[in-house]
Design a protein around this motif. Structure first.
Motif, mmCIF file in Angstrom:
data_model
loop_
_atom_site.group_PDB
_atom_site.id
_atom_site.type_symbol
_atom_site.label_atom_id
_atom_site.label_comp_id
_atom_site.label_asym_id
_atom_site.label_seq_id
_atom_site.Cartn_x
_atom_site.Cartn_y
_atom_site.Cartn_z
ATOM 1 N N PRO A 219 0.812 -1.229 0.000
ATOM 2 C CA PRO A 219 0.000 0.000 0.000
ATOM 3 C C PRO A 219 0.839 1.270 0.000
ATOM 4 O O PRO A 219 0.438 2.283 -0.581
ATOM 5 N N ALA A 220 2.020 1.224 0.627
ATOM 6 C CA ALA A 220 2.898 2.405 0.610
ATOM 7 C C ALA A 220 3.332 2.721 -0.812
ATOM 8 O O ALA A 220 3.375 3.899 -1.211
ATOM 9 N N SER A 221 3.655 1.702 -1.591
ATOM 10 C CA SER A 221 4.100 1.932 -2.969
ATOM 11 C C SER A 221 2.968 2.487 -3.830
ATOM 12 O O SER A 221 3.192 3.349 -4.680
ATOM 13 N N LEU A 222 1.738 2.007 -3.615
ATOM 14 C CA LEU A 222 0.603 2.532 -4.371
ATOM 15 C C LEU A 222 0.317 3.985 -3.991
ATOM 16 O O LEU A 222 -0.064 4.791 -4.850
ATOM 17 N N LEU A 223 0.504 4.312 -2.715
ATOM 18 C CA LEU A 223 0.326 5.698 -2.266
ATOM 19 C C LEU A 223 1.332 6.617 -2.949
ATOM 20 O O LEU A 223 0.968 7.644 -3.538
ATOM 21 N N ILE A 224 2.620 6.258 -2.873
ATOM 22 C CA ILE A 224 3.677 7.089 -3.460
ATOM 23 C C ILE A 224 3.523 7.174 -4.980
ATOM 24 O O ILE A 224 3.689 8.241 -5.583
ATOM 25 N N ALA A 225 3.183 6.053 -5.619
ATOM 26 C CA ALA A 225 3.003 6.050 -7.072
ATOM 27 C C ALA A 225 1.864 6.981 -7.472
ATOM 28 O O ALA A 225 1.966 7.714 -8.466
ATOM 29 N N HIS A 226 0.792 6.974 -6.703
ATOM 30 C CA HIS A 226 -0.341 7.852 -7.005
ATOM 31 C C HIS A 226 0.040 9.325 -6.863
ATOM 32 O O HIS A 226 -0.355 10.160 -7.679
ATOM 33 N N VAL A 227 0.811 9.643 -5.827
ATOM 34 C CA VAL A 227 1.209 11.038 -5.609
ATOM 35 C C VAL A 227 2.135 11.518 -6.726
ATOM 36 O O VAL A 227 2.008 12.645 -7.214
ATOM 37 N N MET A 228 3.061 10.665 -7.163
ATOM 38 C CA MET A 228 4.033 11.074 -8.169
ATOM 39 C C MET A 228 3.430 11.135 -9.569
ATOM 40 O O MET A 228 3.715 12.060 -10.334
#
Length: 420
Positions: A219-228
């Motif tokens: 979930p952390a990677s999906l969060l960061i990917a969405h922000v970027m």
């Protein structure tokens, strides 16, 4: 109280670092950020603090011990005393009798064959679908992205995209990036058990913590990917979460799965040996060059010290005390520039008192990901073969995925530092 503020500040800074280079800041949805943080904290709280949760991992620990014993039997039979069998002479220094390539690394072969067999028997796909459902419901992502993100927790960053190969060409830029970042922020099951073996004695229940680290980092990677790289429009769950029909026939039989899984593991085993040899040699060569520079603060200048100074502020944000941040920063630098395998070897070999037990645990989580320069080449090469028509876009997103994967694992370290 200060450590709580330190960890919360770290989470905020990491999200801001992703937002600073975002391709569409106005399209970033706060809901996804909140959902990602809640998912991380929820998983960490349940798996690390829930009464009886540790007992759930006892069968997994027993399985790891069984795999170690089985691999040791195979290594001793094939390689003799070099592989851990009885020595034909008196051993005066047992620690020097350990041969990494023939005693620890063969575990990769066994895990690779077993993983292929479990995929053929439809065991792993059922587990992956369950985690995929959770990610899709939480983040509102498409079925193929959710499936690949969940699969990355259990298989490699090139094997997971292989399972959704028919959908890669039609993915949006945001979805493709999410798949790449999840691959960078997690580790494969083939090396998870190996890393757990290396960390035994350094932290309690290492296999449990490594598995939890990969789960939380998804979930952390999906969060960061969405922000970027936020999506151009609302992501629709239009893609099925099941495996494509042609992938279900990947193995013709159980024996075919074992054979092909072993051959895949052989390639990984040889790659690990070659990369370790070359990278350790290059680090030593760099340190020989730095030895020409006068000592700083009463000690020779080394690559590890330089990396420690560079990464100290960022690992401090995960909850590491400042007095230990140079040591922890060096581990994070080694992981990013070289790979997580060498970083875990360094972590396991740290002298007593170099890092507190809490700091060792935080770094175990922060290091748990494939986000390094070598893996970047593997990811670009693998995805380029699976989706050749998008090779240029994959290369363009490569360094961003490395940056995002590093931020995601650091967020996981910060979350764990707040929970434990």
């Amino acid at each position: 109280m200060f450590t709580i503020l330190q960890g919360l500040l770290g989470l905020a800074v990491m999200i801001l670092l992703a937002w600073a280079i975002s391709e569409g800041r106005s399209r970033v949805r706060p809901r996804v950020i909140v959902a990602g943080l809640l998912c991380q904290f929820g998983l960490a709280a349940v798996l690390l603090k829930f009464p009886g949760a540790s007992q759930l991992f006892e069968p997994l620990n027993a399985l790891v011990r069984a795999l170690q014993q089985a691999t040791a039997a195979g290594s001793a039979f094939v390689f003799g005393f070099v592989g851990g069998g009885a020595a034909p002479y008196a051993v005066t220094s047992p620690p020097n009798g350990f041969v990494l390539a023939f005693q620890a690394l063969p575990l990769v072969l066994v895990i690779s064959a077993l993983s292929a067999l479990l995929f053929h028997w439809r065991v792993l796909p059922v587990i992956v679908r369950g985690f995929s459902w959770l990610l899709r419901k939480t983040f509102g992502i498409g079925g193929a992205v959710g499936f690949a993100s969940a699969a990355n927790v259990f298989v490699g960053m090139t094997e997971a995209p292989l399972l959704i190969r028919p959908y890669l060409s039609g993915m949006s830029r945001s979805e493709l990036f999410a798949v790449m970042v999840t691959g960078m922020a997690t580790i494969a099951g083939t090396v998870m058990v190996l890393y757990a073996t290396l960390l035994e004695g350094s932290i309690p229940d290492p296999v449990r913590h490594l598995l939890i680290a990969s789960l939380i980092s998804a979930p952390a990677s999906l969060l960061i990917a969405h922000v970027m790289i936020p999506p151009e429009r609302e992501a629709a769950a239009r893609q099925p979460s099941a495996l494509p029909e042609e992938e279900r026939l990947r193995y013709h039989s159980a024996m075919d799965a074992v054979t092909r899984g072993t051959l895949d593991g052989l390639q990984l085993w040889l790659n690990i040996i070659a990369m370790l040899l070359v990278l350790v040699a290059l680090v030593h060569l760099a340190n020989l060059g730095l030895a020409w520079i006068p000592e700083i603060a009463g000690a020779p200048l080394t690559l590890e010290r330089l990396l420690g100074w560079a990464m100290a502020p960022i690992v401090w944000l995960t909850g590491i005390p400042w007095a230990e941040s140079i040591t922890a920063g060096a581990l994070m630098g080694v992981k990013t520039v070289l790979n997580e395998f060498i970083a875990y070897i360094r972590l396991a070999g740290l002298p007593e008192g170099a890092l507190s037990e809490r700091s060792r645990l935080i770094m175990t989580y922060s290091l748990c990901g494939f986000a390094n320069i070598g893996s970047l080449g593997i990811l670009i090469g693998g995805l380029g073969v699976l989706a050749p028509e998008r090779r240029g876009e994959i290369v363009d997103l490569g360094l961003r995925s490395l940056y995002a994967g590093t931020l995601a694992t650091l967020m996981t370290g910060a979350v764990v530092g707040l929970v434990i």
